[in-house]
Design an enzyme around this catalytic site. Structure first.
Site, short mmCIF file in Angstrom:
data_model
loop_
_atom_site.label_atom_id
_atom_site.label_comp_id
_atom_site.label_asym_id
_atom_site.label_seq_id
_atom_site.Cartn_x
_atom_site.Cartn_y
_atom_site.Cartn_z
N LEU A 1 67.49 28.75 86.69
CA LEU A 1 67.85 29.92 85.89
C LEU A 1 67.82 29.65 84.39
CD1 LEU A 1 70.73 31.46 88.04
CD2 LEU A 1 68.39 32.28 87.80
N CYS B 1 75.10 24.34 85.70
CA CYS B 1 75.30 25.70 86.22
C CYS B 1 75.31 25.75 87.75
CB CYS B 1 74.23 26.63 85.68
SG CYS B 1 74.23 26.74 83.89
N HIS B 2 74.28 25.19 88.38
CA HIS B 2 74.15 25.34 89.83
C HIS B 2 73.88 24.03 90.55
CE1 HIS B 2 73.23 29.38 88.16
NE2 HIS B 2 74.16 29.68 89.04
N GLY B 3 73.96 22.91 89.83
CA GLY B 3 73.90 21.60 90.48
C GLY B 3 72.54 21.00 90.72
#
Length: 187
Positions: free
Chosen positions: A128, A146-148
């Site tokens: 993203l 953010c999301h690993g």
């Protein structure tokens, strides 16, 4: 009745008249004036400085970058990571088998031949667009906060949700201590 020449038409010792001088001076003034009027129109056709800077290549001096250090630069408004890989990182990255990766890529497909100790990659997560953090949680590479997602030392994704590796911008080495980003083929 003898006519005499007017003083303005009197011949100069070299055969020129005052009228010749005035004609040449008027012509030169007209040329300078026309150039002064045309200059703004010609200059307005050139791109402005912001447009030139937006696409112009940038040069990065590699000499002050220590082993293992990552430098962040911007090209076309995008973050670029320039990483000086250590000998251990090069050996570790060469040993990784691309077949088991999310987006398989060999080590030599991520760096330039003859400059294996340098990685130049875009600095945004391919999930993203977050900015991955270098060496996060002891990981030899980058971790996305953010999301690993995790990326190894040459920007290959090792853990998702990022679907692809960190992209490689166009760049070319201008010697051993200088790289030009924005020019040349991708790695």
């Amino acid at each position: 009745m003898a006519t005499t020449a007017a003083p303005s038409d009197a011949a100069h010792p070299h055969g020129t008249t005052r009228r010749d001088f005035l004609f040449l001076a008027t012509g030169a003034g007209a040329v300078v004036g026309a150039a002064a009027l045309a200059w703004p129109f010609v200059a307005s056709m050139a791109p402005d400085a912001e447009t030139i800077a937006a696409g112009a290549p940038i040069d990065v001096d590699l000499s002050p970058i220590a082993d293992g250090q990552i430098v962040n630069v911007f090209w076309r408004g995008k973050l670029i990571f320039v990483r000086h890989l250590t000998e251990k990182e090069v050996a570790d990255m060469k040993a990784v088998a691309p077949a088991g990766m999310i987006d398989p890529a060999p080590f030599l497909g991520r760096v330039k031949d003859g400059h294996e100790r340098w990685l130049v990659a875009y600095g945004n997560c391919t999930h993203l667009g977050c900015v991955p953090i270098a060496n996060a949680n002891g990981h030899e590479g980058w971790g996305c906060p953010c999301h690993g997602s995790q990326f190894d030392a040459v920007g290959r994704v090792t853990r998702g949700p990022a679907p692809i590796n960190l992209p490689i911008p166009p760049y070319a080495f201008q010697g051993d201590t200088k790289v030009r980003i924005g020019e040349g083929a991708t790695a």
